[in-house]
Design a protein around this motif. Sequence first.
Motif, short mmCIF file in Angstrom:
data_model
loop_
_atom_site.label_atom_id
_atom_site.label_comp_id
_atom_site.label_asym_id
_atom_site.label_seq_id
_atom_site.Cartn_x
_atom_site.Cartn_y
_atom_site.Cartn_z
N LYS A 85 0.84 -1.19 0.00
CA LYS A 85 0.00 0.00 0.00
C LYS A 85 0.88 1.24 0.00
O LYS A 85 1.89 1.31 0.69
N ILE A 86 0.47 2.24 -0.81
CA ILE A 86 1.22 3.48 -0.94
C ILE A 86 0.33 4.62 -0.43
O ILE A 86 -0.80 4.77 -0.87
N GLU A 87 0.85 5.39 0.52
CA GLU A 87 0.09 6.51 1.06
C GLU A 87 1.03 7.65 1.43
O GLU A 87 2.23 7.45 1.59
N THR A 88 0.47 8.84 1.55
CA THR A 88 1.27 10.00 1.93
C THR A 88 1.44 10.03 3.45
O THR A 88 0.63 9.48 4.20
N CYS A 89 2.50 10.68 3.89
CA CYS A 89 2.75 10.82 5.32
C CYS A 89 3.44 12.15 5.58
O CYS A 89 3.99 12.77 4.67
N SER A 90 3.39 12.61 6.81
CA SER A 90 4.06 13.85 7.18
C SER A 90 4.44 13.80 8.65
O SER A 90 3.82 13.10 9.44
N GLY A 91 5.49 14.54 8.97
CA GLY A 91 5.95 14.63 10.35
C GLY A 91 6.45 16.04 10.62
O GLY A 91 6.89 16.74 9.70
N MET A 92 6.40 16.44 11.89
CA MET A 92 6.86 17.77 12.26
C MET A 92 7.50 17.72 13.63
O MET A 92 7.01 17.04 14.54
N ARG A 108 16.59 12.71 11.04
CA ARG A 108 16.16 11.39 11.48
C ARG A 108 14.93 11.47 12.37
O ARG A 108 13.99 10.67 12.26
N ASN A 109 14.90 12.47 13.26
CA ASN A 109 13.78 12.61 14.19
C ASN A 109 12.48 12.99 13.48
O ASN A 109 11.40 12.50 13.84
N VAL A 110 12.57 13.85 12.46
CA VAL A 110 11.34 14.23 11.76
C VAL A 110 10.84 13.06 10.92
O VAL A 110 9.62 12.88 10.75
N ALA A 111 11.76 12.22 10.43
CA ALA A 111 11.35 11.01 9.71
C ALA A 111 10.67 10.04 10.67
O ALA A 111 9.67 9.40 10.32
N ASP A 127 8.92 0.96 3.96
CA ASP A 127 9.88 1.99 3.58
C ASP A 127 9.21 3.36 3.67
O ASP A 127 7.98 3.47 3.71
N ILE A 128 10.03 4.39 3.70
CA ILE A 128 9.55 5.77 3.68
C ILE A 128 10.48 6.60 2.80
O ILE A 128 11.70 6.43 2.86
N LEU A 129 9.90 7.44 1.97
CA LEU A 129 10.68 8.32 1.10
C LEU A 129 10.27 9.76 1.36
O LEU A 129 9.08 10.06 1.52
N ALA A 130 11.23 10.66 1.38
CA ALA A 130 10.94 12.07 1.59
C ALA A 130 10.71 12.76 0.25
O ALA A 130 11.54 12.68 -0.65
N ASP A 131 9.57 13.44 0.12
CA ASP A 131 9.30 14.23 -1.08
C ASP A 131 9.90 15.63 -0.93
O ASP A 131 10.45 16.18 -1.88
N GLU A 132 9.76 16.20 0.28
CA GLU A 132 10.32 17.52 0.54
C GLU A 132 10.38 17.77 2.04
O GLU A 132 9.70 17.12 2.83
N PHE A 133 11.23 18.73 2.43
CA PHE A 133 11.28 19.23 3.80
C PHE A 133 10.77 20.66 3.79
O PHE A 133 10.88 21.38 2.79
N VAL A 134 10.21 21.06 4.92
CA VAL A 134 9.72 22.43 5.09
C VAL A 134 10.36 23.00 6.36
O VAL A 134 10.24 22.42 7.44
N VAL A 135 11.06 24.13 6.23
CA VAL A 135 11.71 24.78 7.36
C VAL A 135 11.04 26.13 7.59
O VAL A 135 11.12 27.03 6.74
N ASP A 136 10.33 26.24 8.72
CA ASP A 136 9.64 27.49 9.09
C ASP A 136 8.77 28.01 7.95
O ASP A 136 8.74 29.21 7.66
N GLY A 137 8.06 27.09 7.29
CA GLY A 137 7.14 27.49 6.23
C GLY A 137 7.73 27.55 4.83
O GLY A 137 6.99 27.69 3.86
N ARG A 151 11.26 25.10 13.29
CA ARG A 151 10.30 24.03 13.01
C ARG A 151 10.68 23.33 11.72
O ARG A 151 10.93 23.97 10.70
N LEU A 152 10.75 22.01 11.79
CA LEU A 152 11.11 21.20 10.61
C LEU A 152 9.98 20.23 10.30
O LEU A 152 9.50 19.51 11.18
N GLU A 153 9.57 20.20 9.03
CA GLU A 153 8.51 19.29 8.60
C GLU A 153 9.03 18.40 7.47
O GLU A 153 9.92 18.80 6.72
N LEU A 154 8.46 17.22 7.38
CA LEU A 154 8.75 16.30 6.28
C LEU A 154 7.45 15.86 5.65
O LEU A 154 6.51 15.45 6.35
N HIS A 155 7.38 15.95 4.34
CA HIS A 155 6.24 15.41 3.58
C HIS A 155 6.80 14.31 2.69
O HIS A 155 7.73 14.53 1.91
#
Length: 446
Positions: A85-92, A108-111, A127-137, A151-155
Amino acid sequence: MDNSGMYVGLDIGTTSIKVIVAENVKGQMNVIGVGNERSNGVSRGVIVDIDKAAEAILRAIRQAEEKASIEIHDVIVGIPANMLKIETCSGMIAIDDQSREITGRDVRNVAAAALIQSLPPEREIVDILADEFVVDGFDGIKDPRGMVGVRLELHGTLFTGPKTIMHNTRKAVEQAGLAIRGTVIDPMAQGMMVMNDGEQDFGTILVDLGGGQATAAVIHDHQLKYIDVDQEGGQFITKDISVVLNTSLDSAEKLKRDYGYADSTQASDEDEFPVDVVGQSQPTPISEKYLAEIIEARLDQILKRLRANLDKVQALELPGGIVLTGGVAALPGITELATDEFGTNVRVYVPDQMGLRHPSFTLALALVNYFGGLNEIDLLIKSALTGSTQLADETDEIRQREAEAAPQSDASVEPQPHSQTNDKKAKPKKKSRTERVKKFFSDFFD
């Protein structure tokens, strides 16, 4: 990042187990050893008997060790796409109360935060793959290390699969006396190798016609978007030949490989060959066309089912067409048959390395190519699956030492001869850095 090093790819297939030992020198993957043994304990791409599978893996490993003249301790293992199954994920995560530079540990922590998912008990994150990181917007960032933020985000994209497949694979590999350096989803590794940049960008379908099953994977925007697995493959063609011609499975497999055609219109009705029929003392002559009709009937069923599911997601409208690989793709006439069935452009991928010029070696070779091409960010994200911070700490230490050494090299206004000497002496550190980063994955599942 210098990816020089040794990689061992392990393809646990239904009909055969393949091992490829390759050395990555400055981006060039050089194959130095190959193992190819008959598979056992595997059905439709999934290990169903751990003991038998472990024995078969060990035989293939020993063969590769002998040819490469090395001892193999860890491997990169391919994971089949069954029920994937393939789905989107995010972390902050919050970096700190005040702005500071983002480190490898933060990545590593945001992943790890993105991995916090509510999954059914029978499923596991593969598995998990990062599409992009977001730093303070600020979005669209590929490597946030060294940037300043609070603030660090991962999509990204998350892949989950049945626990049974993952557990049985780990157990069989460990029982063979090996450590898992890393795991890669089969069609993801293959897609990145068999398709060029344009095909991955605009969208292309990879169809792997294996011995136990057929897998269709859609690659678009350089990402794995869709998976369809048909539970029939080359073994079913062999069984059809065996039943129709009343011959043994071994004889049927040999007939398929030596005289088989995927497209019956290309086979001759006049050319005949002898077939050992059960219960008869003398071989029976069979025409090429009759054998091709048996093969085509089963292939036609497989391709029709794949097409029906691909049509549902409008995948056949993608401009890249279809790339065929896997052992069955070696049959003459497969391109014409698939073109007629799918109604789009079709080509067969065959590895160009000496001794590996057969579609059945595509996956094993793709595993070492894929893992050897991972950068530090990819490896840091994968390390979140183990819960270990060792890799993040090591890369942070290396980056800190490089940052401290940078002003010294910039201090000299005019380049001096001894500066060139120092630069040459500094190069081995780069190799050591890679070895330390890659060594982490020797204990991937420990």
